[in-house]
Enzyme design. Structure first.
Site, PDB file in Angstrom:
ATOM      1  N   TYR A 148      16.995 -13.937  -3.599  1.00 22.84           N
ATOM      2  CA  TYR A 148      15.731 -14.092  -2.762  1.00 22.84           C
ATOM      3  C   TYR A 148      14.735 -14.897  -3.561  1.00 22.84           C
ATOM      4  O   TYR A 148      13.927 -15.866  -3.158  1.00 22.84           O
ATOM      5  CB  TYR A 148      15.571 -12.626  -2.455  1.00 22.84           C
ATOM      6  N   LYS A 152      12.872 -18.301  -2.830  1.00 23.57           N
ATOM      7  CA  LYS A 152      11.272 -18.561  -2.592  1.00 23.57           C
ATOM      8  C   LYS A 152      10.577 -19.244  -3.394  1.00 23.57           C
ATOM      9  O   LYS A 152       9.710 -19.788  -3.165  1.00 23.57           O
ATOM     10  CB  LYS A 152      10.678 -17.013  -2.559  1.00 23.57           C
TER      11      LYS A 152
HETATM   12  N1  LIG Z   1       7.646  -7.946   4.682  1.00 27.95           N
HETATM   13  C1  LIG Z   1       7.525  -8.501   3.197  1.00 27.95           C
HETATM   14  O1  LIG Z   1       7.170  -7.832   2.259  1.00 27.95           O
HETATM   15  C2  LIG Z   1       7.584  -9.901   2.961  1.00 27.95           C
HETATM   16  C3  LIG Z   1       7.147 -10.127   1.552  1.00 27.95           C
HETATM   17  C4  LIG Z   1       7.261 -11.589   1.251  1.00 27.95           C
HETATM   18  C5  LIG Z   1       7.738 -12.441   2.032  1.00 27.95           C
HETATM   19  N2  LIG Z   1       8.174 -12.205   3.183  1.00 27.95           N
HETATM   20  C6  LIG Z   1       8.812 -13.178   4.014  1.00 27.95           C
HETATM   21  O2  LIG Z   1       8.072 -13.231   5.206  1.00 27.95           O
HETATM   22  C7  LIG Z   1       9.123 -13.503   6.247  1.00 27.95           C
HETATM   23  C8  LIG Z   1       9.240 -12.710   7.499  1.00 27.95           C
HETATM   24  O3  LIG Z   1       9.551 -11.432   6.994  1.00 27.95           O
HETATM   25  P1  LIG Z   1       9.561 -10.016   7.732  1.00 27.95           P
HETATM   26  O4  LIG Z   1       9.242  -8.975   6.565  1.00 27.95           O
HETATM   27  O5  LIG Z   1       8.501 -10.153   8.728  1.00 27.95           O
HETATM   28  O6  LIG Z   1      11.077  -9.886   8.141  1.00 27.95           O
HETATM   29  P2  LIG Z   1      11.690  -9.607   9.418  1.00 27.95           P
HETATM   30  O7  LIG Z   1      13.113  -9.324   9.206  1.00 27.95           O
HETATM   31  O8  LIG Z   1      10.684  -8.371  10.389  1.00 27.95           O
HETATM   32  O9  LIG Z   1      11.572 -10.803  10.451  1.00 27.95           O
HETATM   33  C9  LIG Z   1      12.223 -11.899  10.082  1.00 27.95           C
HETATM   34  C10 LIG Z   1      12.592 -12.446  11.284  1.00 27.95           C
HETATM   35  O10 LIG Z   1      13.449 -13.801  10.730  1.00 27.95           O
HETATM   36  C11 LIG Z   1      14.589 -13.773  11.986  1.00 27.95           C
HETATM   37  N3  LIG Z   1      15.624 -14.618  11.264  1.00 27.95           N
HETATM   38  C12 LIG Z   1      16.515 -14.000  10.229  1.00 27.95           C
HETATM   39  N4  LIG Z   1      17.308 -15.115  10.179  1.00 27.95           N
HETATM   40  C13 LIG Z   1      17.149 -16.021  11.078  1.00 27.95           C
HETATM   41  C14 LIG Z   1      17.834 -17.364  11.084  1.00 27.95           C
HETATM   42  N5  LIG Z   1      19.065 -17.450  10.623  1.00 27.95           N
HETATM   43  N6  LIG Z   1      17.285 -18.311  12.183  1.00 27.95           N
HETATM   44  C15 LIG Z   1      16.109 -17.778  12.948  1.00 27.95           C
HETATM   45  N7  LIG Z   1      15.617 -16.508  12.774  1.00 27.95           N
HETATM   46  C16 LIG Z   1      16.070 -15.802  11.812  1.00 27.95           C
HETATM   47  C17 LIG Z   1      14.961 -12.276  12.078  1.00 27.95           C
HETATM   48  O11 LIG Z   1      15.864 -12.360  13.472  1.00 27.95           O
HETATM   49  C18 LIG Z   1      13.487 -11.801  12.316  1.00 27.95           C
HETATM   50  O12 LIG Z   1      12.955 -11.688  13.851  1.00 27.95           O
HETATM   51  C19 LIG Z   1      10.467 -13.715   5.494  1.00 27.95           C
HETATM   52  O13 LIG Z   1      10.392 -15.191   5.127  1.00 27.95           O
HETATM   53  C20 LIG Z   1      10.298 -12.860   4.334  1.00 27.95           C
HETATM   54  O14 LIG Z   1      11.067 -13.490   3.051  1.00 27.95           O
HETATM   55  C21 LIG Z   1       8.055 -10.942   3.518  1.00 27.95           C
END
Ligand SMILES: NC(=O)c1ccc[n+]([C@@H]2O[C@H](COP(=O)([O-])OP(=O)(O)OC[C@H]3O[C@@H](n4cnc5c(N)ncnc54)[C@H](O)[C@@H]3O)[C@@H](O)[C@H]2O)c1
Length: 261
Positions: A148, A152
């Site tokens: 991951y 990123k």
């Molecule tokens: N939550 C955190 O603390 C955090 C921190 C840093 C970065 N992020 C990044 O933010 C983004 C969203 O994370 P989140 O926490 O909201 O996660 P989440 O799991 O709540 O949402 C992710 C969404 O992506 C969709 N998804 C997954 N694989 C997919 C695919 N192959 N094609 C289309 N859709 C797909 C899922 O169905 C889901 O709706 C991600 O890229 C994550 O890496 C999150």
């Protein structure tokens, strides 16, 4: 065709993507909620007056077909948030299933590239626009996330390469790198005993986890005219994580001052 400006958000069915879709709709965009989970994307789209489309961002043909279809059905897309992503277990390298490793790189890096390629190229060949690629503070600091974090970091590099590629064609490409944000996937990890949410505030200078709407607000800004001179950057939206440095060895981050009477 709609008279509203069109924005596409991948991963819009949940968490940060959902918050971005809600915020952009409030900003006046017609938002296309694209997600591998169609039913959940429909719920979000229904709440914000947007459009739901099923998309697996790792599928190049499907991503191109969606872009092609939106341009002809709705008109030019001028904003795109590449937010779809997956997390990984924090296994040691020798225990990490390479299928998991490959999937994380496929969704979190290759999927972001395919999304940007499909929408950014059409913007560059047409009326211009802006993209925000969602990275993570795991790109900037070491974590036990051996697929991951590097995926990123690749998104941070991609943000710069694509910004240079399309800058003269009127397309801005920026990144947002969140830290601990309270979304469905994180809450599920907490329920399963994998994460202790009480530790989240300790690393962040704001003393608490970040809310999804607090990531969506800077995404909204980077897509707006107010950011017209900003391209190629990745903005940490990290509650001060990157600045917390080595304070632990000096007794920790200072507590709040006592109220003055
Ligand atoms: N939550 C955190 O603390 C955090 C921190 C840093 C970065 N992020 C990044 O933010 C983004 C969203 O994370 P989140 O926490 O909201 O996660 P989440 O799991 O709540 O949402 C992710 C969404 O992506 C969709 N998804 C997954 N694989 C997919 C695919 N192959 N094609 C289309 N859709 C797909 C899922 O169905 C889901 O709706 C991600 O890229 C994550 O890496 C999150």
């Amino acid at each position: 065709m709609t008279h509203q400006r069109i924005a596409v958000v991948t991963g819009a069915a949940s968490g940060i993507g959902k918050a971005c879709a809600e915020r952009l709709a409030a900003d006046g965009w017609h938002v296309v909620c694209a997600d591998i989970q169609l039913e959940a994307a429909r719920v979000v789209a229904g709440q914000i007056g947007g459009t739901a489309r099923q998309l697996d961002v790792t599928d190049e043909a499907a991503t191109e077909a969606l872009a092609e279809d939106l341009w002809s059905a709705l008109g030019p897309v001028s904003a795109c948030v590449a937010c779809a992503g997956v997390l990984q277990p924090w296994d040691r390298p020798h225990e990490l299933d390479m299928k998991v490793f490959d999937r994380v790189l496929d969704v979190d890096f290759r999927g972001v590239f395919l999304t940007a390629k499909a929408f950014g190229t059409r913007m560059a060949q047409g009326d211009g626009g802006a993209l925000v690629l969602i990275s993570s503070c795991a790109a900037f600091r070491s974590t036990p996330l051996h697929a991951y974090g590097p995926a990123k970091a690749a998104v941070v590099a991609l943000t710069e390469t694509l910004a240079a590629e399309w800058g003269r064609s009127g397309v801005r490409v920026n990144g947002v790198a969140p830290a601990y944000t309270l979304t469905e996937v994180i809450e599920k990890q907490a329920r399963e005993g994998m994460r202790d949410l009480s530790t989240f505030g300790a690393d962040l200078l704001i003393g608490r986890a970040i809310r999804p709407a607090e990531i969506a607000a800077p995404v909204s800004f980077l897509l707006s005219g107010g950011a017209s001179a900003i391209t190629g950057i990745t903005l940490p939206v990290d509650g001060g994580l990157l600045a917390s440095g080595v304070w632990a060895s000096y007794g920790g981050i200072r507590p709040a001052y006592a109220p003055v009477d």
